[in-house]
Write an enzyme that holds these catalytic residues in place. Structure first.
Site, PDB file in Angstrom:
ATOM      1  N   GLY A   1       0.775  -1.225   0.000  1.00 31.22           N
ATOM      2  CA  GLY A   1       0.000   0.000   0.000  1.00 31.22           C
ATOM      3  C   GLY A   1       0.811   1.282   0.000  1.00 31.22           C
ATOM      4  O   GLY A   1       0.234   2.365  -0.040  1.00 31.22           O
TER       5      GLY A   1
ATOM      6  N   GLY B   1       2.790   2.179  -2.380  1.00 27.22           N
ATOM      7  CA  GLY B   1       2.878   2.660  -3.754  1.00 27.22           C
ATOM      8  C   GLY B   1       4.132   2.231  -4.494  1.00 27.22           C
ATOM      9  O   GLY B   1       4.506   2.854  -5.492  1.00 27.22           O
ATOM     10  N   LYS B   2       4.769   1.139  -4.046  1.00 24.68           N
ATOM     11  CA  LYS B   2       6.019   0.757  -4.706  1.00 24.68           C
ATOM     12  C   LYS B   2       5.776   0.244  -6.124  1.00 24.68           C
ATOM     13  O   LYS B   2       6.601   0.486  -7.013  1.00 24.68           O
ATOM     14  CB  LYS B   2       6.793  -0.277  -3.890  1.00 24.68           C
ATOM     15  CG  LYS B   2       6.154  -1.624  -3.729  1.00 24.68           C
ATOM     16  CD  LYS B   2       7.044  -2.536  -2.899  1.00 24.68           C
ATOM     17  CE  LYS B   2       6.501  -3.944  -2.824  1.00 24.68           C
ATOM     18  NZ  LYS B   2       5.150  -4.012  -2.221  1.00 24.68           N
ATOM     19  N   THR B   3       4.643  -0.431  -6.367  1.00 24.39           N
ATOM     20  CA  THR B   3       4.352  -0.881  -7.729  1.00 24.39           C
ATOM     21  C   THR B   3       4.118   0.317  -8.648  1.00 24.39           C
ATOM     22  O   THR B   3       4.652   0.375  -9.763  1.00 24.39           O
ATOM     23  CB  THR B   3       3.132  -1.812  -7.743  1.00 24.39           C
ATOM     24  OG1 THR B   3       3.433  -3.004  -7.006  1.00 24.39           O
ATOM     25  CG2 THR B   3       2.766  -2.197  -9.172  1.00 24.39           C
ATOM     26  N   SER B   4       3.331   1.271  -8.184  1.00 24.94           N
ATOM     27  CA  SER B   4       3.086   2.480  -8.985  1.00 24.94           C
ATOM     28  C   SER B   4       4.390   3.207  -9.256  1.00 24.94           C
ATOM     29  O   SER B   4       4.634   3.677 -10.381  1.00 24.94           O
ATOM     30  CB  SER B   4       2.110   3.412  -8.260  1.00 24.94           C
ATOM     31  OG  SER B   4       0.858   2.793  -8.093  1.00 24.94           O
TER      32      SER B   4
ATOM     33  N   ASP C   1       6.041  -9.914  -6.727  1.00 30.65           N
ATOM     34  CA  ASP C   1       5.034  -9.752  -5.690  1.00 30.65           C
ATOM     35  C   ASP C   1       3.872 -10.708  -5.973  1.00 30.65           C
ATOM     36  O   ASP C   1       3.303 -10.688  -7.059  1.00 30.65           O
ATOM     37  CB  ASP C   1       4.533  -8.303  -5.699  1.00 30.65           C
ATOM     38  CG  ASP C   1       3.700  -7.971  -4.472  1.00 30.65           C
ATOM     39  OD1 ASP C   1       3.075  -8.893  -3.927  1.00 30.65           O
ATOM     40  OD2 ASP C   1       3.686  -6.804  -4.069  1.00 30.65           O
TER      41      ASP C   1
ATOM     42  N   THR D   1      -3.709  -2.244  -4.151  1.00 28.38           N
ATOM     43  CA  THR D   1      -2.689  -3.210  -3.765  1.00 28.38           C
ATOM     44  C   THR D   1      -2.975  -3.880  -2.423  1.00 28.38           C
ATOM     45  O   THR D   1      -2.882  -5.107  -2.316  1.00 28.38           O
ATOM     46  CB  THR D   1      -1.301  -2.545  -3.760  1.00 28.38           C
ATOM     47  OG1 THR D   1      -1.000  -2.094  -5.085  1.00 28.38           O
ATOM     48  CG2 THR D   1      -0.222  -3.537  -3.323  1.00 28.38           C
TER      49      THR D   1
END
Length: 618
Positions: A39, A41-44, A66, A527
């Site tokens: 949550g 925001g590492k993927t974004s 992930d 996420t």
């Protein structure tokens, strides 16, 4: 210079936002690892970085390990377990490694060569031993080892980005002593990480190359992603400490989702904006020294979800910010959702039992566990509130002693010490000096660490037969996979214990909802909900069905008056609808104007609905 605001109108950004700098992208090395709690925001951020680098003419491979990866969803494209060009972005390829698929393949590689040579019982034992967390992590890392070590295979790319870095647990497994294989082949004993080690030994040279790349600051940069929240920052500090000890020293800190100053421009009397801004400032002022010295990038909160290329570009470039949907309409909660007090009413009916609050770190498990325990105690029930989370701060959350409520903590370090001493005194007595030395080395493995904590956890489950026990669990998938492989746990204890020792395996109690209520805690964001769904799927494999979900920190439930926050609330619609589909019993807690710390604030979370709405209660 002016930028488009949060609902299509021009609003001046504050000076820092206008001059947004990106230190984490200064002279980037070939490998960038993005890590952080669910949550944050590492993927974004990983996706936005990939788009940014491609915009500079670079060739980029974006890889996710992930389990709840939503890289494909972010790009509105199908991305799977093979390298796939991202539509509309020439120069960018993506790969989502499926940990379960990787574990299946890894298991097969070890078992298939001996399947016809060993008895069925031994094959079954091997299969179950290769069903735990160690195997899953190693299998995932095995999948992208070539990306780190094989220059030929990745020669086409200038940069390789990883969404989710290997944990310290994985790196420690890669460093397990090679002499274990000889010890096993001589028939002198066995070790807790047999499955992973058996596969690793065949590729030890390749792993050595991968580790060399990970620990080379000229080749690898660790990007620690956090939100401006105390729990998230603590997790970033813990991750950095662990990986730094293992040689990953080139790190940058990215503070994502900071409330922009312009959000208060039309907030009217909305106290939520000021309250959140104040909490963020306090959290950042108290940042640990080890993180404070790292190069830092601050990225403002956007009024919309970062899905699609325009939104991804806006994350790192304010001038590219698209207009968000109009936010004058107030977002509403889906029908059928309930309150935390309603959940406690249902919990109380059995008069005793175990309540397990589960979920990723930073979603509010400790808050939910403390509020539930406090309410049960206030009704006259004897309640034990405990945690297996080394980062949990139950006493700080309660800030007072409460009648009928006992607060304890399963100390992982102490549990590990006691477990090692017990095993050495039992199983170790039957071994020679060489055998005791290898057994002692085995007991340093992270696999046995988790077994030790899980054994303590089983005693907590036993106590719930006569009272309420509210358990705030650790934010780790390893413990959950031990639940999935309780048979392996059972055999591990049997193998390590001296003959005649008694123990309790808690799986049957966890499967019985009359004895155990599993409550999954999440946030109303894409996420965290995906990660919570993955947790629910893991539990299902162990025959455990969650009793309820709690969605924490919902802006929709807070009914903000700020246009900026109203726009953010609209972004919760899809995650909330998805949660409503996943569980028949869902409670929603609002984002609070003040932190739920102390008995008075915690009690407000379970106050009767007639005493105030979700908004005016906070």
């Amino acid at each position: 210079m002016r930028a488009r605001g949060f609902h299509g109108f021009a609003h001046p950004f504050d000076r820092l936002l206008l001059m947004l700098s990106l230190p984490f992208l200064d002279a980037p090395p070939r490998f960038l690892f993005f890590t952080g709690k669910g949550g944050v925001g590492k993927t974004s951020l990983a996706c936005a970085t990939a788009v940014h680098l491609v915009g500079q003419g670079k060739r980029v491979l974006l890889t996710s390990t992930d389990p709840a990866s939503n890289v494909g969803q972010v790009f509105n494209a199908t991305v799977g377990n093979v390298v796939t060009p991202v539509p509309g972005i020439p120069g960018l390829d993506a790969l989502e490694i499926d940990p379960q698929q990787a574990a299946d393949a890894y298991r097969a590689a070890i078992i298939d060569p001996v399947r016809d040579l060993l008895p069925a019982a031994e094959i079954s034992a091997m299969t179950e031993q290769l069903s735990g967390a160690c195997t899953t992590e190693i299998a995932s890392f095995n999948e992208f080892t070539s990306l780190l070590d094989d220059e030929t295979a990745t020669a086409a790319y200038d940069h390789i980005l990883f969404d989710t870095a290997p944990t310290g647990h994985t790196v420690r497994l890669l460093q397990l002593p090679g002499e274990w294989t000889t010890y096993l082949s001589d028939g002198k004993g066995d070790v807790s990480c047999l499955g992973p080690v058996a596969g690793l030994d065949r590729l030890r040279h390749d792993y050595a190359g991968a580790l060399a790349a990970l620990t080379d600051p000229t080749r690898t940069r660790l990007v620690l992603v956090t939100r401006p929240q105390r729990s998230s920052i603590r997790e970033a500090a813990r991750t950095f400490d662990e990986l730094r000890e293992l040689g990953m020293t080139n790190a940058h800190l990215v503070v994502n989702g900071v409330m922009p100053q312009y959000a208060a421009a039309d907030a009217a009397d909305d106290v939520l904006v000021d309250a959140v801004t104040g909490r963020e400032r306090e959290a950042l002022d108290a940042i640990p020294a080890d993180l404070a010295v790292l190069p830092r990038t601050t990225i403002p909160l956007l009024a919309f979800n970062t899905v699609g290329v325009p939104s991804l570009r806006a994350l790192l470039d304010p001038d590219a910010t698209p207009a968000a949907p109009a936010s004058d309409e107030i977002a509403s909660l889906p029908d059928g959702l309930t309150s935390l007090r309603d959940l406690v009413d249902d919990l109380e009916a059995d008069g005793h039992g175990l309540v397990m609050c589960m979920g990723k770190g930073g979603v509010g498990k400790t808050t939910v566990a403390a509020a539930v325990a406090l309410e049960l105690a206030s009704r006259g029930h004897e309640v034990l509130l405990t945690t297996t989370d080394p980062a949990a701060h139950l006493s700080e959350t309660l800030q007072a002693e409460v009648e009928h409520l006992t607060v304890e903590r399963i100390d992982p370090e102490q549990a590990i010490i006691e477990y090692r001493e017990r095993v050495m005194a039992g199983k170790g007595n039957a071994l020679d000096d060489a055998g005791r030395a290898v057994l002692a080395e085995d007991l340093k493995s992270p696999c046995t660490d988790e077994v030790a904590v899980f054994q303590q956890f089983s005693h907590v489950v036993f106590r719930a037969r006569k009272q309420f026990v509210v358990l705030d669990t650790a934010p780790t998938g390893h413990t959950l996979l031990l639940l999935d492989a309780t048979g392996s746990y059972h055999r591990e204890i049997t193998r390590q214990m001296s003959e005649g020792a008694r123990f309790v395996t808690p799986l049957m109690r966890l499967q019985d909802q009359s004895q155990t209520k599993v409550v999954i805690v999440t946030l109303p964001e894409t996420t965290p909900v995906l990660e919570a769904q993955e947790l629910q799927d893991d539990l299902a494999r162990a025959g455990i069905t969650p009793w309820a979900w709690v969605v924490n920190a919902s802006l929709t439930a807070s009914a903000p008056t700020s246009s900026f926050l109203r726009a953010r609330a609209h972004a919760e619609a899809d995650p909330l609808a998805r949660v409503n589909e996943l569980c028949r019993r869902v409670a929603v807690m609002p984002l609070l104007a003040r932190e739920p710390v102390g008995t008075a604030a915690l009690s407000e979370l379970t106050r009767p609905a007639m005493e105030g709405t979700l908004t005016d209660a906070h």
